[in-house]
Motif scaffolding. Structure first.
Motif, PDB file in Angstrom:
ATOM      1  N   LEU A 136      15.876 -25.585  25.414  1.00 53.67           N
ATOM      2  CA  LEU A 136      16.909 -25.023  24.542  1.00 53.67           C
ATOM      3  C   LEU A 136      17.467 -23.711  25.081  1.00 53.67           C
ATOM      4  CD1 LEU A 136      15.263 -25.716  21.060  1.00 53.67           C
ATOM      5  CD2 LEU A 136      17.189 -26.937  22.104  1.00 53.67           C
ATOM      6  N   GLY A 137      16.902 -23.204  26.163  1.00 55.15           N
ATOM      7  CA  GLY A 137      17.369 -21.963  26.749  1.00 55.15           C
ATOM      8  C   GLY A 137      18.073 -22.158  28.074  1.00 55.15           C
ATOM      9  N   ASN A 138      18.186 -23.404  28.509  1.00 52.60           N
ATOM     10  CA  ASN A 138      18.846 -23.722  29.768  1.00 52.60           C
ATOM     11  C   ASN A 138      20.273 -24.165  29.498  1.00 52.60           C
ATOM     12  OD1 ASN A 138      19.753 -25.345  32.091  1.00 52.60           O
ATOM     13  ND2 ASN A 138      17.661 -25.038  32.856  1.00 52.60           N
ATOM     14  N   PHE A 139      21.230 -23.612  30.251  1.00 49.28           N
ATOM     15  CA  PHE A 139      22.641 -23.937  30.029  1.00 49.28           C
ATOM     16  C   PHE A 139      22.908 -25.434  30.198  1.00 49.28           C
ATOM     17  CE2 PHE A 139      23.041 -19.414  30.611  1.00 49.28           C
ATOM     18  CZ  PHE A 139      24.141 -19.066  29.825  1.00 49.28           C
ATOM     19  N   ASN A 140      22.174 -26.098  31.081  1.00 53.61           N
ATOM     20  CA  ASN A 140      22.433 -27.506  31.372  1.00 53.61           C
ATOM     21  C   ASN A 140      21.738 -28.465  30.421  1.00 53.61           C
ATOM     22  OD1 ASN A 140      24.003 -26.867  33.693  1.00 53.61           O
ATOM     23  ND2 ASN A 140      22.126 -26.607  34.899  1.00 53.61           N
ATOM     24  N   THR A 141      20.666 -28.026  29.781  1.00 50.05           N
ATOM     25  CA  THR A 141      19.881 -28.934  28.945  1.00 50.05           C
ATOM     26  C   THR A 141      19.946 -28.624  27.462  1.00 50.05           C
ATOM     27  OG1 THR A 141      17.879 -27.573  29.228  1.00 50.05           O
ATOM     28  CG2 THR A 141      18.248 -29.349  30.835  1.00 50.05           C
ATOM     29  N   ALA A 142      20.514 -27.481  27.080  1.00 48.92           N
ATOM     30  CA  ALA A 142      20.499 -27.082  25.669  1.00 48.92           C
ATOM     31  C   ALA A 142      21.257 -28.076  24.797  1.00 48.92           C
ATOM     32  CB  ALA A 142      21.080 -25.675  25.517  1.00 48.92           C
ATOM     33  N   LEU A 143      22.494 -28.422  25.173  1.00 49.67           N
ATOM     34  CA  LEU A 143      23.294 -29.324  24.345  1.00 49.67           C
ATOM     35  C   LEU A 143      22.705 -30.732  24.289  1.00 49.67           C
ATOM     36  CD1 LEU A 143      25.867 -29.336  22.613  1.00 49.67           C
ATOM     37  CD2 LEU A 143      27.123 -30.150  24.614  1.00 49.67           C
ATOM     38  N   PRO A 144      22.291 -31.342  25.425  1.00 49.29           N
ATOM     39  CA  PRO A 144      21.627 -32.657  25.323  1.00 49.29           C
ATOM     40  C   PRO A 144      20.343 -32.615  24.503  1.00 49.29           C
ATOM     41  CG  PRO A 144      22.344 -32.245  27.577  1.00 49.29           C
ATOM     42  CD  PRO A 144      22.530 -30.965  26.830  1.00 49.29           C
ATOM     43  N   SER A 145      19.605 -31.502  24.577  1.00 48.27           N
ATOM     44  CA  SER A 145      18.369 -31.396  23.797  1.00 48.27           C
ATOM     45  C   SER A 145      18.661 -31.418  22.306  1.00 48.27           C
ATOM     46  CB  SER A 145      17.619 -30.106  24.160  1.00 48.27           C
ATOM     47  OG  SER A 145      17.227 -30.113  25.522  1.00 48.27           O
ATOM     48  N   ILE A 146      19.695 -30.689  21.881  1.00 50.44           N
ATOM     49  CA  ILE A 146      20.095 -30.722  20.476  1.00 50.44           C
ATOM     50  C   ILE A 146      20.575 -32.119  20.102  1.00 50.44           C
ATOM     51  CG2 ILE A 146      21.825 -29.868  18.837  1.00 50.44           C
ATOM     52  CD1 ILE A 146      21.599 -27.154  20.153  1.00 50.44           C
ATOM     53  N   GLY A 147      21.257 -32.780  21.046  1.00 50.92           N
ATOM     54  CA  GLY A 147      21.689 -34.154  20.791  1.00 50.92           C
ATOM     55  C   GLY A 147      20.525 -35.092  20.557  1.00 50.92           C
TER      56      GLY A 147
END
Length: 289
Positions: A136-147
């Protein structure tokens, strides 16, 4: 009907009217409002941060709507064919994420996806430590993680809707399809899927609405960060209204977001609506004779 109608007018219709009126003013909630014309609406469409937030919401539609519907179809189709002891409990467990508070879900997943959380611990244990990150703190993985969190929350609702729809399907259609040599997969696409059009429409409307107005999951996990990588329009509505004290701008954005939701829902209803003259499912004529 009067009590319900009064409640609806006071707490739904009246706030909507006030929001629309406020969207044409510059208003901080304290001083006298001044006319702003269409400037608040122009800002909605020219602000690059708002456009990026809207794009984030559209990307979340894949996780919040498309994936839950597909997973729900697979689970419902599988459960309708198997008879396992304790299946009712299993269904209840799968539906559990839907009834949990969004705040509870956000806090739990925030712990799971932390840099020292269980997800990274499992990756380290199976030899995939190079993939471990602060999800959740990585620019590349934050949005997919919330998804993924949204997928986990919504698939149970879709599954229950589809299971309820499968129960109403005429069993003779399945028998006729089997007599025609249809296997489980062909039977699902020829009989089950066409019969679930109403439930699929409802599931899409509910999940799409949830995706476009989502606020609490994002606020309690990333608050729009890191940077602006997980911002969504509803987050800007909250920030403009309660932190920046720009109620006119917040109201304009809320009105635009509502219109977008209504347009998307209308498109879904038209797309999923059963066309007239649609061919009958495999074996339908034989099953009804």
């Amino acid at each position: 009907m009067a009590p319900a109608l009064i409640f609806f007018v006071v707490f739904v219709i009246y706030p909507i009217v006030v929001s629309i009126r406020t969207s044409f003013y510059n208003y901080d909630g304290l001083t006298v409002a001044t006319p702003a014309g269409l400037s608040n609406y122009v800002n909605v469409f020219v602000d690059p941060d708002l456009r990026a937030a809207l794009l984030h919401s559209l990307l979340l539609l894949v996780f919040y709507s498309a994936l839950p519907v597909c997973i729900g179809l697979v689970l419902a189709g599988t459960m309708s064919r198997i008879r396992v002891y304790g299946l009712t409990v299993f269904r209840a467990v799968l539906f559990l994420p839907q009834i949990l508070s969004s705040v509870v879900v956000a806090v739990a997943w925030r712990g799971l996806l932390a840099s020292d959380g269980p997800v990274n611990g499992v990756l380290e244990h199976v030899g995939l430590g190079s993939l471990a990150t602060s999800w959740l703190g990585n620019f590349n993985t934050a949005l997919p993680s919330i998804g993924i969190i949204g997928t986990w929350v919504e698939y149970g609702l879709c599954m229950v809707l589809f299971l309820a729809g499968i129960v109403t399907i005429d069993r003779s259609l399945y028998e006729a399809a089997r007599l025609d040599g249809a296997g489980p997969v062909r039977e699902f696409f020829a009989v089950t899927l066409p019969a679930l059009r109403p439930q699929i429409s409802i599931a899409l409307i509910l999940t799409i609405t949830f995706a476009l107005r989502n606020f609490d999951l994002i606020w309690n996990t990333t608050r729009g960060g890191p940077g602006t990588s997980t911002t969504v329009p509803s987050l800007f509505v909250y920030l403009d209204a309660f932190q920046n004290r720009e109620l006119g701008q917040a109201s304009a954005l809320a009105v635009v977001l509502t219109i977008i939701i209504l347009i998307v829902v209308a498109i879904v209803q038209v797309a999923v609506r059963e066309p007239s003259g649609r061919p009958r499912p495999v074996g339908a004529e034989r099953g009804t004779r």
